[in-house]
Design a protein around this motif. Sequence first.
Motif, PDB file in Angstrom:
ATOM      1  N   LEU A  39      62.188 -12.127  34.251  1.00 29.22           N
ATOM      2  CA  LEU A  39      63.446 -11.974  34.044  1.00 29.22           C
ATOM      3  C   LEU A  39      62.419 -11.039  32.349  1.00 29.22           C
ATOM      4  CD1 LEU A  39      66.882 -12.729  34.227  1.00 29.22           C
ATOM      5  CD2 LEU A  39      65.610 -11.178  35.126  1.00 29.22           C
ATOM      6  N   THR A  40      63.191 -10.074  32.377  1.00 29.13           N
ATOM      7  CA  THR A  40      62.228  -9.455  31.436  1.00 29.13           C
ATOM      8  C   THR A  40      62.569  -9.855  29.623  1.00 29.13           C
ATOM      9  OG1 THR A  40      60.837  -7.630  31.803  1.00 29.13           O
ATOM     10  CG2 THR A  40      61.243  -7.485  29.526  1.00 29.13           C
ATOM     11  N   PRO A  41      62.485 -10.672  28.588  1.00 23.85           N
ATOM     12  CA  PRO A  41      63.159 -10.898  27.680  1.00 23.85           C
ATOM     13  C   PRO A  41      63.614  -9.971  26.647  1.00 23.85           C
ATOM     14  CG  PRO A  41      61.896 -12.410  27.705  1.00 23.85           C
ATOM     15  CD  PRO A  41      61.063 -11.366  29.039  1.00 23.85           C
ATOM     16  N   GLU A  42      65.235  -9.753  26.046  1.00 25.12           N
ATOM     17  CA  GLU A  42      65.511  -8.731  24.816  1.00 25.12           C
ATOM     18  C   GLU A  42      65.452  -9.247  23.831  1.00 25.12           C
ATOM     19  OE1 GLU A  42      69.876  -6.938  24.361  1.00 25.12           O
ATOM     20  OE2 GLU A  42      69.676  -8.743  25.977  1.00 25.12           O
ATOM     21  N   ALA A  43      64.193  -7.319  23.468  1.00 23.04           N
ATOM     22  CA  ALA A  43      64.067  -7.764  21.864  1.00 23.04           C
ATOM     23  C   ALA A  43      65.354  -7.505  21.151  1.00 23.04           C
ATOM     24  CB  ALA A  43      63.367  -6.767  21.903  1.00 23.04           C
ATOM     25  N   SER A  44      65.244  -8.588  20.101  1.00 25.29           N
ATOM     26  CA  SER A  44      66.636  -8.937  18.771  1.00 25.29           C
ATOM     27  C   SER A  44      65.958  -9.053  18.166  1.00 25.29           C
ATOM     28  CB  SER A  44      67.322  -9.870  19.384  1.00 25.29           C
ATOM     29  OG  SER A  44      68.677  -9.621  19.032  1.00 25.29           O
ATOM     30  N   GLY A  45      65.585  -8.181  16.970  1.00 24.33           N
ATOM     31  CA  GLY A  45      65.363  -8.563  15.821  1.00 24.33           C
ATOM     32  C   GLY A  45      63.977  -8.918  15.872  1.00 24.33           C
ATOM     33  N   SER A  46      63.761 -10.390  15.000  1.00 24.36           N
ATOM     34  CA  SER A  46      62.459 -10.556  14.684  1.00 24.36           C
ATOM     35  C   SER A  46      62.289 -11.387  16.164  1.00 24.36           C
ATOM     36  CB  SER A  46      62.092 -11.032  13.569  1.00 24.36           C
ATOM     37  OG  SER A  46      63.072 -12.452  13.483  1.00 24.36           O
ATOM     38  N   GLY A  47      62.696 -11.608  17.316  1.00 18.93           N
ATOM     39  CA  GLY A  47      62.681 -12.285  18.342  1.00 18.93           C
ATOM     40  C   GLY A  47      62.959 -11.654  19.333  1.00 18.93           C
ATOM     41  N   TYR A  48      63.369 -12.388  20.149  1.00 19.84           N
ATOM     42  CA  TYR A  48      64.039 -12.280  21.416  1.00 19.84           C
ATOM     43  C   TYR A  48      65.357 -12.758  22.425  1.00 19.84           C
ATOM     44  CZ  TYR A  48      59.503  -9.122  22.810  1.00 19.84           C
ATOM     45  OH  TYR A  48      59.210  -7.613  22.836  1.00 19.84           O
ATOM     46  N   LEU A  49      66.172 -12.600  23.032  1.00 23.74           N
ATOM     47  CA  LEU A  49      67.449 -12.863  23.676  1.00 23.74           C
ATOM     48  C   LEU A  49      66.504 -13.191  24.767  1.00 23.74           C
ATOM     49  CD1 LEU A  49      70.172 -11.023  21.942  1.00 23.74           C
ATOM     50  CD2 LEU A  49      69.391 -13.693  22.322  1.00 23.74           C
ATOM     51  N   PHE A  50      67.142 -14.518  25.235  1.00 25.13           N
ATOM     52  CA  PHE A  50      66.607 -14.625  26.772  1.00 25.13           C
ATOM     53  C   PHE A  50      67.288 -15.532  27.474  1.00 25.13           C
ATOM     54  CE2 PHE A  50      64.014 -17.019  30.064  1.00 25.13           C
ATOM     55  CZ  PHE A  50      63.359 -15.858  30.914  1.00 25.13           C
TER      56      PHE A  50
END
Lengths: 59, 427
Positions: free
Chosen positions: B131-142
């Motif tokens: 699954l492609t992680p979701e960009a969020s601020g200075s990082g990613y949500l996974f």
Amino acid sequence: MRLKTYRIYGIAILLSFLYLQYVGWALTDADEVPNVPRSVRDNPGSYRSHYHQHYSGGK
Amino acid sequence: MKPEAKKGHAPAALVRAVKCTKCGAPIELRNVQSLSVVCGSCGSVLDARDPSLAVLATVHRQNKRVPMIPLGSKGRLKGELFQCIGFMTRKTYIEGSDYFWNEYLLFNPYKGYRWLVEYQGHWTSVKPAHLTPEASGSGYLFFGEFYKHFQTCQAQVWYVIGEFYWQVEAGDKATLEDYVCPPNILSLEKAPGETSWSVGTYVEGREVWEAFALAGDPPAPSGIAPAQPSPTGSDGAKVWAHMAAFLLIALLIHGLIDSISLKKRVYMNSFQYSSAETEKSKVTDFFELPGRTSNVIVRTSAAVDNHWLFNAYALINEQTGTAYDFGREVGYYHGVDDGEAWSEGAQVDEVVLSSVPAGKYYLRIEPQTDLPQVTYTVEVRRDEPQFFVFGIVVALLLLPPIVLQFRQHSFEVRRWAESDHPMTEEE
């Protein structure tokens, strides 16, 4: 593991606190001297206090 | 560049012994899905799908590395059986220095591919993120967890041996972005036209050694790895919550004891001291110390002014004959030195005697002073809870969470010192 240790530590502290407060624990303690004769009441000077000889006093 | 690996569907791998087309060195092929195989002897990249093993690339290799996990060895990692089929050493160049790490490609025909990445004795088990992680601020949500950007670097394959699911050769370059949420790490690998995500979990070296039944001990870890879990664990918030609950209970205990305490004055009298008296020692009237075994507070006050009074006390139990000896000084001094007023001491002194049983008592007082005569007052109180004990309890309860917090912070400072976002001690 740390949480469990802290839980045990905290409970031990609280139980000690309950006991020490109940028995009126204090940091300062007196020297306990057993079997002081009843005659001290009539002749106070006959009692030899632990503190009599040690004090030089004042500033 | 590692393309995204597909989950394996093939049955159990068969080992096929072949010879390097370039140098003739023996090579074992273990995975029918491999696209390329790198000769351990000459470094040539061969087409693993071509029955005649056509040479895809020839590499001039300056260095050799011996994999800690031998190619072909099998191990059960997190309960899943894998075989090590490839090994590469990659490097990056940061601020004038080369940094090397090792990657072991593991394969299970039903589970697909895994990587074991080793850097300075720290191990991470990595698998493709489907699954492609979701960009969020200075990082990613996974999967609901936030992964913070740790580092971006240019990686280059420095040494390679074994089979791979893509065509790999020494010198291959890619951009790596690492995002951490200890003990997990997300890695984004970018090369022109391709990006792939992988997700890893920190593994103890000892676990790898046991899984692959390797001889000796794993290399001792050096420094702190990006995804290394904090040795203080994740208990920080829970410990603080427990501390708050304990403080509340301590306050309740203090309130309870305070409510059942007598807090009673049992004796008070004034005495006159005179140096002319032959017998200066005195005894008080009898007084009762009621209730349970508890404390006794003796308060001495005297109107001394630049003088002192010292009383040697004995609190004597009339029934048992047990005496509690103690000495107390009342001294008050003041003056002016170099135009500045000063004072020292007080005209009142108080002492708390610990755990005195109930009973009938009297005080024997033996005064000493540098005055010819002085009046002093003695007051005895019974059973007063001491707030300082509560203070000690608060300090003892606070100490472990503070130490834990400090250690956790120091660990994070050291972890992030190796990143693109170093923390300062003040953060």
